[in-house]
Scaffold this active site. Structure first.
Site, PDB file in Angstrom:
ATOM      1  N   LYS A 225       0.820  -1.213   0.000  1.00 27.16           N
ATOM      2  CA  LYS A 225       0.000   0.000   0.000  1.00 27.16           C
ATOM      3  C   LYS A 225       0.858   1.270   0.000  1.00 27.16           C
ATOM      4  O   LYS A 225       2.002   1.276   0.454  1.00 27.16           O
ATOM      5  CB  LYS A 225      -0.950   0.002   1.202  1.00 27.16           C
ATOM      6  CG  LYS A 225      -2.050  -1.054   1.140  1.00 27.16           C
ATOM      7  CD  LYS A 225      -3.103  -0.723   0.099  1.00 27.16           C
ATOM      8  CE  LYS A 225      -4.167  -1.807  -0.049  1.00 27.16           C
ATOM      9  NZ  LYS A 225      -5.104  -1.860   1.068  1.00 27.16           N
ATOM     10  N   ARG A 259      -4.335 -10.169   3.702  1.00 26.87           N
ATOM     11  CA  ARG A 259      -4.442 -10.262   2.245  1.00 26.87           C
ATOM     12  C   ARG A 259      -3.132  -9.749   1.652  1.00 26.87           C
ATOM     13  O   ARG A 259      -2.790  -8.574   1.830  1.00 26.87           O
ATOM     14  CB  ARG A 259      -5.636  -9.432   1.770  1.00 26.87           C
ATOM     15  CG  ARG A 259      -5.921  -9.490   0.280  1.00 26.87           C
ATOM     16  CD  ARG A 259      -7.147  -8.634  -0.058  1.00 26.87           C
ATOM     17  NE  ARG A 259      -7.491  -8.715  -1.462  1.00 26.87           N
ATOM     18  CZ  ARG A 259      -6.988  -7.928  -2.404  1.00 26.87           C
ATOM     19  NH1 ARG A 259      -6.102  -6.985  -2.082  1.00 26.87           N
ATOM     20  NH2 ARG A 259      -7.366  -8.055  -3.668  1.00 26.87           N
TER      21      ARG A 259
END
Length: 277
Positions: A225, A259
């Site tokens: 991210k 995830r």
């Protein structure tokens, strides 16, 4: 660490989440933020997914529409063309398959093809989405997102990000239970990076124990991210160490499922971390 009593019913099979579960990400899109979505051929995608299973992934999350900031939607038919062959092939091999989609038509087709979970960044807010899941045995992951992928990172604002995310997720979970979806089929995801600044993401991370206390399995998606890039100064393909650190921190604060794109390294780190703690 995640609640060892947590259970999640995936496609009719009850799983006790007595250790951190790893969800491997397989994107069949041309524009994934993580750099892994390149519309590869079916055989390449299948090989990638099966390698993740060999490396220790507990489930595979298949996505056919990018949700990166600025992403444009694709048609139902195109998304189905991308994901269904892979879902069918993996399910036929006994792999637990999650499908990352916001479209009820794709949800229904994926469930019919053997998907055990629907992973929806809009938390089943699309018309008919809730009904599709309610009449199935599939689990669902409800994620919080402020805005839509195209505009979500323009200027996200919260009064109290933890309180607002918590209230939203609890309201959506209650709506599903009212519609007949068993509590054991519901997982929650605070949506790191989806309509949130770096400060918002860090506040949510510190507040994960409060979200875990709601009693639903908690999924955390930190892999590659942009917040990790902000913290480290690393490009998206250089965030492996940061991604693993974030996954471990999420598990320590109550996440039951992480995830990730880099399955082997994450599985190894979690095995060692769990043994040592």
């Amino acid at each position: 660490m995640g609640d060892k009593r947590a259970t999640l019913t995936l496609g009719g099979r009850s799983c006790v989440l007595d250790r951190p579960y790893v969800m491997g990400v397989v994107n069949v899109t041309p524009d994934s933020f993580s750099g892994d979505g390149q519309l590869p051929g079916f055989e390449q995608s299948l090989k990638e997914a099966l390698t993740m299973i060999d490396d220790g992934a507990d489930m595979i999350d298949v996505g056919g529409e990018s949700s990166r900031p600025g992403a444009s939607p694709v048609s139902d038919d195109e998304e189905l063309r991308r994901v269904l062959p892979l879902v069918e092939a993996l399910a036929a091999r006994g792999v637990v398959v999650s499908v990352d989609t916001v479209k009820p038509t794709v949800m229904q087709a994926a469930i019919d093809a053997g998907a055990a979970m629907i992973n929806d960044i809009q938390a089943l807010q699309a018309p008919e989405a809730l009904a599709v899941v309610a009449r199935s045995q599939a689990a669902v992951c409800l994620m919080h997102m402020q805005g839509a992928p195209r505009t979500m990172q323009d200027a996200p604002v919260y009064g109290d990000v933890l309180a607002e995310v918590k209230a939203f997720l609890l309201a959506r979970a209650n709506a599903l239970e009212t519609a007949g979806v068993a509590r054991e089929r519901i997982a929650l995801d605070p949506g790191f990076g989806f309509g949130k600044t770096v400060a918002h993401n860090l506040a949510l991370m510190h507040g994960l124990p409060e979200l875990a206390a709601l009693g639903y399995p908690l999924l955390a998606g930190w892999s590659r991210k942009s917040t990790l890039g902000h913290l480290t100064g690393r490009a998206v393909d250089e965030r492996l160490a940061a991604s693993i650190a974030a996954s471990l921190a999420a598990v320590a604060r109550g996440a039951n499922i992480v995830r990730v794109h880099d399955v082997r390294e994450t599985v190894d780190a979690l095995r060692v971390w769990c043994a040592l703690t």
